[in-house]
Write a protein that holds these residues in place. Structure first.
Motif, PDB file in Angstrom:
ATOM      1  N   CYS A 287       0.838  -1.189   0.000  1.00  0.00           N
ATOM      2  CA  CYS A 287       0.000   0.000   0.000  1.00  0.00           C
ATOM      3  C   CYS A 287       0.879   1.248   0.000  1.00  0.00           C
ATOM      4  O   CYS A 287       1.991   1.243  -0.523  1.00  0.00           O
ATOM      5  CB  CYS A 287      -0.951  -0.024   1.195  1.00  0.00           C
ATOM      6  N   SER A 288       0.411   2.325   0.622  1.00  0.00           N
ATOM      7  CA  SER A 288       1.134   3.599   0.576  1.00  0.00           C
ATOM      8  C   SER A 288       2.478   3.549   1.286  1.00  0.00           C
ATOM      9  O   SER A 288       3.371   4.350   0.980  1.00  0.00           O
ATOM     10  CB  SER A 288       0.278   4.716   1.196  1.00  0.00           C
ATOM     11  N   ILE A 289       2.654   2.624   2.225  1.00  0.00           N
ATOM     12  CA  ILE A 289       3.945   2.492   2.887  1.00  0.00           C
ATOM     13  C   ILE A 289       5.001   2.053   1.880  1.00  0.00           C
ATOM     14  O   ILE A 289       6.079   2.640   1.786  1.00  0.00           O
ATOM     15  CB  ILE A 289       3.858   1.508   4.064  1.00  0.00           C
ATOM     16  N   THR A 290       4.705   1.005   1.112  1.00  0.00           N
ATOM     17  CA  THR A 290       5.629   0.535   0.080  1.00  0.00           C
ATOM     18  C   THR A 290       5.760   1.553  -1.044  1.00  0.00           C
ATOM     19  O   THR A 290       6.823   1.691  -1.652  1.00  0.00           O
ATOM     20  CB  THR A 290       5.164  -0.820  -0.465  1.00  0.00           C
ATOM     21  N   TRP A 291       4.672   2.272  -1.320  1.00  0.00           N
ATOM     22  CA  TRP A 291       4.682   3.304  -2.361  1.00  0.00           C
ATOM     23  C   TRP A 291       5.629   4.436  -1.987  1.00  0.00           C
ATOM     24  O   TRP A 291       6.202   5.097  -2.855  1.00  0.00           O
ATOM     25  CB  TRP A 291       3.261   3.828  -2.561  1.00  0.00           C
ATOM     26  N   GLY A 292       5.777   4.697  -0.677  1.00  0.00           N
ATOM     27  CA  GLY A 292       6.680   5.743  -0.230  1.00  0.00           C
ATOM     28  C   GLY A 292       6.004   7.062   0.057  1.00  0.00           C
ATOM     29  O   GLY A 292       6.624   8.133  -0.067  1.00  0.00           O
ATOM     30  N   ASP A 293       4.737   6.998   0.487  1.00  0.00           N
ATOM     31  CA  ASP A 293       3.988   8.217   0.757  1.00  0.00           C
ATOM     32  C   ASP A 293       4.687   9.078   1.819  1.00  0.00           C
ATOM     33  O   ASP A 293       5.215   8.565   2.802  1.00  0.00           O
ATOM     34  CB  ASP A 293       2.586   7.845   1.251  1.00  0.00           C
ATOM     35  N   GLU A 294       4.688  10.393   1.605  1.00  0.00           N
ATOM     36  CA  GLU A 294       5.227  11.420   2.487  1.00  0.00           C
ATOM     37  C   GLU A 294       6.753  11.553   2.458  1.00  0.00           C
ATOM     38  O   GLU A 294       7.310  12.382   3.175  1.00  0.00           O
ATOM     39  CB  GLU A 294       4.768  11.215   3.934  1.00  0.00           C
ATOM     40  N   LEU A 295       7.425  10.768   1.661  1.00  0.00           N
ATOM     41  CA  LEU A 295       8.873  10.926   1.535  1.00  0.00           C
ATOM     42  C   LEU A 295       9.194  12.118   0.634  1.00  0.00           C
ATOM     43  O   LEU A 295       8.507  12.360  -0.357  1.00  0.00           O
ATOM     44  CB  LEU A 295       9.501   9.660   0.953  1.00  0.00           C
ATOM     45  N   GLU A 296      10.237  12.842   0.951  1.00  0.00           N
ATOM     46  CA  GLU A 296      10.643  13.973   0.120  1.00  0.00           C
ATOM     47  C   GLU A 296      11.189  13.499  -1.223  1.00  0.00           C
ATOM     48  O   GLU A 296      10.972  14.134  -2.254  1.00  0.00           O
ATOM     49  CB  GLU A 296      11.689  14.808   0.857  1.00  0.00           C
ATOM     50  N   ASP A 297      11.921  12.399  -1.212  1.00  0.00           N
ATOM     51  CA  ASP A 297      12.483  11.827  -2.440  1.00  0.00           C
ATOM     52  C   ASP A 297      11.984  10.386  -2.543  1.00  0.00           C
ATOM     53  O   ASP A 297      12.711   9.438  -2.281  1.00  0.00           O
ATOM     54  CB  ASP A 297      14.011  11.879  -2.385  1.00  0.00           C
ATOM     55  N   ARG A 298      10.707  10.264  -2.894  1.00  0.00           N
ATOM     56  CA  ARG A 298      10.010   8.976  -2.775  1.00  0.00           C
ATOM     57  C   ARG A 298      10.708   7.836  -3.507  1.00  0.00           C
ATOM     58  O   ARG A 298      10.901   6.753  -2.946  1.00  0.00           O
ATOM     59  CB  ARG A 298       8.572   9.130  -3.298  1.00  0.00           C
ATOM     60  N   LEU A 299      11.097   8.028  -4.729  1.00  0.00           N
ATOM     61  CA  LEU A 299      11.635   6.922  -5.526  1.00  0.00           C
ATOM     62  C   LEU A 299      12.986   6.435  -5.019  1.00  0.00           C
ATOM     63  O   LEU A 299      13.336   5.271  -5.186  1.00  0.00           O
ATOM     64  CB  LEU A 299      11.738   7.336  -6.994  1.00  0.00           C
ATOM     65  N   ASN A 300      13.735   7.327  -4.398  1.00  0.00           N
ATOM     66  CA  ASN A 300      15.069   6.946  -3.917  1.00  0.00           C
ATOM     67  C   ASN A 300      15.108   6.574  -2.444  1.00  0.00           C
ATOM     68  O   ASN A 300      16.017   5.858  -2.014  1.00  0.00           O
ATOM     69  CB  ASN A 300      16.060   8.087  -4.179  1.00  0.00           C
ATOM     70  N   GLU A 301      14.142   7.066  -1.653  1.00  0.00           N
ATOM     71  CA  GLU A 301      14.172   6.837  -0.215  1.00  0.00           C
ATOM     72  C   GLU A 301      13.306   5.675   0.251  1.00  0.00           C
ATOM     73  O   GLU A 301      13.472   5.200   1.367  1.00  0.00           O
ATOM     74  CB  GLU A 301      13.748   8.108   0.532  1.00  0.00           C
ATOM     75  N   ARG A 302      12.376   5.214  -0.564  1.00  0.00           N
ATOM     76  CA  ARG A 302      11.501   4.131  -0.112  1.00  0.00           C
ATOM     77  C   ARG A 302      12.273   2.822  -0.014  1.00  0.00           C
ATOM     78  O   ARG A 302      13.288   2.623  -0.686  1.00  0.00           O
ATOM     79  CB  ARG A 302      10.290   4.001  -1.025  1.00  0.00           C
TER      80      ARG A 302
END
Length: 222
Positions: free
Chosen positions: A17-32
């Protein structure tokens, strides 16, 4: 399996869900955490997560992907138990979550029909289904669970006559890893169960690193 994976792993698949998606991260694609785990193994990866979806949708999306793809390892993240889905009058799948109630029908469902036992039984049903599918095709996988309802997750049998008939009884070899409880030690007295994201609802970059470390540990133990 650790040395083998680090030398030869070519692909990982992530679903959740949104946890794996990386919700609320500033750099979602690199920080998730999916990226962090893939970087650790120097592997390619696919992240098929979506925000706000149910365990039914997570498992269905994962199986649909695996019918046409063969990653080395699947990482599946089961979501909170109170989300559901149904076919609307257009025969389209509608996703319901208590965090985003839009209609009276949704409100009535959560007030009059839904309870945590229903949600947790559906979770274990999906866990059993996904495990059975992976075994049938020889797919290696690890899983984590995002949920707050530990008192029901750990003892669904107490709601059944003679303690039998619950779905968890079919998952005897499954050892769940709960993000909130096992990794971030969430309790009623400690609601700040992980390094909060920008608005406090999802893991921060530090939280994703904690999740990634646990997933690497689970993969290495396969």
């Amino acid at each position: 399996m650790q040395n083998y994976l680090r030398k030869s792993m070519m692909s990982l698949f992530f679903s959740g869900c949104s946890i794996t998606w990386g919700d609320e991260l500033e750099d979602r694609l690199n920080e998730r955490f999916s990226t962090l785990v893939s970087n650790h193994y120097k592997s390619q990866h696919t992240n098929l997560s979506e925000r706000g979806i149910s365990n039914d949708c997570i498992v269905r999306n994962s199986i649909n992907y695996l019918q046409n793809n063969k990653p080395d390892v699947v990482v599946i993240q089961f979501t909170v138990i109170n989300r559901t889905e149904y076919f609307n009058y257009r025969k389209e799948i509608a996703h319901w979550t208590p965090q985003n109630i839009k209609t009276r029908k949704q409100r009535d469902y959560y007030v009059n029909t839904y309870n945590n036992l229903l949600g947790v039984e559906n979770l274990w049903k999906n866990i059993f289904l996904f495990d059975a599918y992976c075994k049938s095709v020889g797919q290696k996988y690890v899983s984590i669970i995002a949920d707050h309802y530990e008192h029901i997750l750990y003892k669904p049998q107490k709601f059944y006559k003679f303690g039998k008939g619950h779905w968890r009884s079919l998952c005897k070899d499954y050892k769940p890893t709960f993000i909130h409880m096992d990794l971030f030690k969430h309790t009623m007295d400690n609601p700040n169960y992980y390094a909060n994201g920008l608005n406090g609802g999802h893991p921060s970059a530090e939280g994703h690193q904690v999740i990634a470390n646990k997933i690497i540990e689970l993969i290495d133990a396969i």
